[in-house]
Design an enzyme around this catalytic site. Structure first.
Site, PDB file in Angstrom:
ATOM      1  N   LYS A  23      67.737 -33.063  83.204  1.00  0.00           N
ATOM      2  CA  LYS A  23      67.272 -34.351  83.737  1.00  0.00           C
ATOM      3  C   LYS A  23      65.981 -34.829  83.079  1.00  0.00           C
ATOM      4  CE  LYS A  23      64.963 -32.475  87.841  1.00  0.00           C
ATOM      5  NZ  LYS A  23      65.146 -31.068  87.378  1.00  0.00           N
ATOM      6  N   THR A  24      65.141 -33.898  82.598  1.00  0.00           N
ATOM      7  CA  THR A  24      63.919 -34.317  81.918  1.00  0.00           C
ATOM      8  C   THR A  24      64.242 -35.055  80.625  1.00  0.00           C
ATOM      9  OG1 THR A  24      62.621 -32.489  82.855  1.00  0.00           O
ATOM     10  CG2 THR A  24      61.780 -33.516  80.850  1.00  0.00           C
ATOM     11  N   LYS A  45      56.331 -37.381  87.214  1.00  0.00           N
ATOM     12  CA  LYS A  45      56.927 -36.172  87.775  1.00  0.00           C
ATOM     13  C   LYS A  45      55.892 -35.562  88.714  1.00  0.00           C
ATOM     14  CE  LYS A  45      59.226 -31.818  86.566  1.00  0.00           C
ATOM     15  NZ  LYS A  45      60.636 -32.091  86.859  1.00  0.00           N
ATOM     16  N   GLU A 119      60.820 -38.401  88.223  1.00  0.00           N
ATOM     17  CA  GLU A 119      61.697 -37.235  88.110  1.00  0.00           C
ATOM     18  C   GLU A 119      61.331 -36.183  89.141  1.00  0.00           C
ATOM     19  OE1 GLU A 119      62.802 -33.466  85.282  1.00  0.00           O
ATOM     20  OE2 GLU A 119      61.517 -35.031  84.452  1.00  0.00           O
ATOM     21  N   PRO A 210      76.131 -36.320  75.465  1.00  0.00           N
ATOM     22  CA  PRO A 210      76.522 -35.098  74.781  1.00  0.00           C
ATOM     23  C   PRO A 210      75.369 -34.109  74.674  1.00  0.00           C
ATOM     24  CG  PRO A 210      75.995 -36.782  73.181  1.00  0.00           C
ATOM     25  CD  PRO A 210      75.865 -37.432  74.541  1.00  0.00           C
TER      26      PRO A 210
END
Length: 243
Positions: A23-24, A45, A119, A210
């Site tokens: 996710k970062t 974050k 995040e 990907p």
């Protein structure tokens, strides 16, 4: 569960269906592309754990890959060395996290930018304070949720459960981005997982990222996001928040 007054931050709260789903990288890449699209957008974050040096931490990757100029300490105001859930990592260093202090720590970036990608740490059910989970902090900020999930086998279950839990906690699930599929992988589920998530989870899949081999640069990351994520749809969702 948090009892602080709900706020209304512009942008998206980005959470994973598990730890280590990328996710970062996705957050940073999406931020970089949205900034190229003209959005005045930063990254935040609130708490991170693990990593002895600045370069080993998520805040550094967010800064470098998104292209923001903010110091890592502003991007992630609470950083702890132990690779543990935030509440325990904080306890080991004698810090007691509170919802209000975490939100206040993000206010400089919230005031600086028109929108933020915030995040979380791990998934939505990660313990954040003595009484609250990560989902409660997302709900406090009042931001729509972007879920980042694995591409392969097991992601249907993890993603549907995460979306259901998010809604239970009062979150609006804007969409899902599945991350890390390999074209040479024997896992045939990657071909159908996105459609299954949409069908059974009643949530749109906004991208299929990907696996990026080798060193991840901002240029390579932006190219992947533009090619594999529905940036227009996300841009439209973000633009509606400005109204």
């Amino acid at each position: 569960m948090q009892t602080d007054k709900q706020q209304s931050w512009t942008g998206f709260f980005v959470s994973g269906t598990d730890t280590g789903v990328g996710k970062t990288v996705v957050t940073a890449g999406l931020a970089a592309v949205l900034r190229d699209e003209g959005f005045d957008l930063g990254v935040f974050k609130p708490v991170q754990s693990g990593g002895e040096t600045e370069e080993e931490r998520d805040s550094y990757r967010l800064r470098i890959l998104s292209g923001v100029s903010d110091d890592c300490g502003k991007i992630a105001p609470y950083s702890f060395a132990a690779p543990l859930t935030p509440v325990l990592a904080a306890q080991q260093e004698g810090v007691t996290l509170t919802m209000s202090e975490l939100a206040e720590a993000g206010e400089p970036l919230q005031k600086k930018y028109a929108a933020l990608l915030v995040e979380g740490a791990g998934g939505l059910a990660v313990p954040l304070t003595q009484t609250d989970l990560m989902a409660d902090f997302a709900a406090l900020l009042g931001m729509p949720l972007l879920l980042i999930g694995r591409a392969g086998l097991g992601t249907i279950n993890h993603t549907i459960l995460s979306a259901a839990f998010a809604r239970q906690r009062g979150l609006q699930v804007a969409g899902v981005i599945v991350n890390g599929y390999r074209t040479d992988d024997d896992d045939k589920s990657v071909e159908t997982n996105a459609a299954m998530i949409e069908r059974y989870g009643d949530v749109p899949v906004l991208g299929r990222m990907p696996w990026i081999e080798g060193v991840i640069t901002q240029a390579r990351l932006k190219e992947a996001v533009r090619a594999h994520v529905d940036v227009k749809r996300i841009s439209d969702l973000l633009s509606r928040q400005y109204g």
